[in-house]
Write a protein that holds these residues in place. Sequence first.
Motif, short mmCIF file in Angstrom:
data_model
loop_
_atom_site.label_atom_id
_atom_site.label_comp_id
_atom_site.label_asym_id
_atom_site.label_seq_id
_atom_site.Cartn_x
_atom_site.Cartn_y
_atom_site.Cartn_z
N HIS A 137 0.81 -0.99 -0.10
CA HIS A 137 -0.03 -0.06 -0.14
C HIS A 137 0.73 1.21 -0.02
O HIS A 137 1.95 1.53 0.64
CB HIS A 137 -0.79 -0.22 1.20
N THR A 138 0.39 2.35 -0.65
CA THR A 138 0.97 3.64 -0.68
C THR A 138 -0.06 4.49 -0.26
O THR A 138 -0.88 4.71 -0.93
CB THR A 138 1.61 4.02 -2.14
N THR A 139 0.55 5.37 0.65
CA THR A 139 -0.62 6.40 1.08
C THR A 139 0.21 7.99 1.61
O THR A 139 1.29 8.01 1.28
CB THR A 139 -1.28 6.11 2.35
N SER A 140 -0.84 8.73 1.65
CA SER A 140 -0.26 10.08 1.97
C SER A 140 -0.34 10.72 3.39
O SER A 140 0.33 11.61 3.68
CB SER A 140 -1.10 11.17 1.22
N VAL A 141 -0.67 9.52 4.35
CA VAL A 141 -0.64 9.78 5.75
C VAL A 141 0.43 8.83 6.23
O VAL A 141 0.79 7.69 5.84
CB VAL A 141 -2.15 9.58 6.36
N ASP A 142 0.86 8.83 7.51
CA ASP A 142 1.78 8.07 8.32
C ASP A 142 0.86 6.95 8.86
O ASP A 142 -0.04 7.07 9.71
CB ASP A 142 2.35 8.81 9.43
N VAL A 143 1.37 5.72 8.50
CA VAL A 143 1.00 4.63 9.06
C VAL A 143 1.75 3.72 9.97
O VAL A 143 2.64 3.59 9.78
CB VAL A 143 0.35 3.38 7.96
N ARG A 197 4.77 5.66 5.18
CA ARG A 197 3.55 5.81 3.76
C ARG A 197 3.89 4.77 2.74
O ARG A 197 2.95 4.71 1.94
CB ARG A 197 3.77 7.27 3.30
N ARG A 198 4.90 4.09 2.64
CA ARG A 198 4.94 2.96 1.44
C ARG A 198 5.00 1.59 2.10
O ARG A 198 5.89 1.57 2.66
CB ARG A 198 6.00 3.72 0.59
N PHE A 199 4.06 0.80 1.75
CA PHE A 199 4.37 -0.45 2.26
C PHE A 199 4.57 -1.34 0.71
O PHE A 199 3.65 -1.42 0.08
CB PHE A 199 3.14 -1.06 3.15
N ARG A 200 5.66 -2.33 0.80
CA ARG A 200 5.81 -2.98 -0.18
C ARG A 200 6.42 -4.44 -0.18
O ARG A 200 7.29 -4.57 0.68
CB ARG A 200 6.56 -2.32 -1.25
N ASP A 201 5.97 -5.54 -0.39
CA ASP A 201 6.58 -6.68 -0.68
C ASP A 201 6.60 -7.26 -1.96
O ASP A 201 5.59 -7.55 -2.69
CB ASP A 201 5.67 -7.71 0.48
N ASP A 202 7.80 -7.56 -2.48
CA ASP A 202 8.16 -8.16 -3.62
C ASP A 202 7.73 -9.52 -4.12
O ASP A 202 7.60 -9.73 -5.20
CB ASP A 202 9.81 -8.26 -3.91
N LEU A 203 7.17 -10.16 -2.92
CA LEU A 203 6.78 -11.55 -3.12
C LEU A 203 5.11 -11.42 -3.54
O LEU A 203 4.53 -12.75 -4.07
CB LEU A 203 7.11 -12.49 -2.13
N VAL A 204 4.74 -10.25 -3.20
CA VAL A 204 3.16 -10.30 -3.52
C VAL A 204 2.81 -10.59 -5.04
O VAL A 204 3.43 -9.72 -5.81
CB VAL A 204 2.60 -9.05 -3.02
N GLY A 205 1.87 -11.41 -5.23
CA GLY A 205 1.55 -11.42 -6.85
C GLY A 205 2.15 -12.45 -7.51
O GLY A 205 1.67 -12.87 -8.63
N ILE A 206 3.08 -13.42 -6.92
CA ILE A 206 3.68 -14.44 -7.55
C ILE A 206 2.40 -15.60 -7.58
O ILE A 206 2.24 -15.79 -6.30
CB ILE A 206 4.88 -14.94 -6.87
#
Length: 242
Positions: A100-106, A129-138
């Motif tokens: 997820h990418t957002t404009s607020v602090d999570v 503000r940016r959450f990313r996991d490279d294995l998502v979607g495999i």
Amino acid sequence: AGEVDAVLTVGAAPGCRLLPIKWASEGTSLFISDSKLLTLLNFVADKVDILSNSWGTVPLTRWQRRVRNRFAELARTGGRRGRGIVFLWSAGNDNCPIQHTTSVDVPYTNGWEGRPDGSQVWVGVQTARRFRDDLVGIPGLMYVAALASTAQRSHYSNYGTGIMVCAPTSNVHKYWRLTVRGLGITTATGEVGSVTEAFGGTSSATPLVAGIAALMISANPELTALEVVAILKQTTSKDLSF
């Protein structure tokens, strides 16, 4: 993988075999590099039908392309039967998204830090503000979230895009602020004759899904890993407060 005779515990897939993998570690820190993960994948490539992983980090999890490609390859053609490996990953217990990418602090930490004497000290939450996991979607790789006995998301479970399924576990409050409803599940401890209700989190939910996947393959060894994943997605309850 509980005993078939059910004298002690009953597993989701009684009689299935386990192949434990031990990582280099220090305390709660695991030392896992791209090369070490590739070494693991190459080792299990023809030995397992399912690989259950109860480890990970937020907010960013990055792997080299060769690692991601190896996961995708083994999900299709690897495994003990040559029909692919079902890769299962715990989504994490940080009450935050994993993709997820957002404009607020999570917030993604609970703000407390443990001391050697067992006490907890408030240090403040960390945010992103940016959450990313490279294995998502495999294809063939599923992230597993936690479901409480209340039929709602366990309060600590990570959530959102990238989560494919959730499974029952505990609702133990890890933020030390208030008590929440929910019962834990009973699991074996690894010691002879001993059980516990303290093993919770997405680290507990994930091996339960692994057991269910193993039961499916036991019932129908012709299933491919991608078919197992598809059946799990299609047959899980959709009417939950998550």
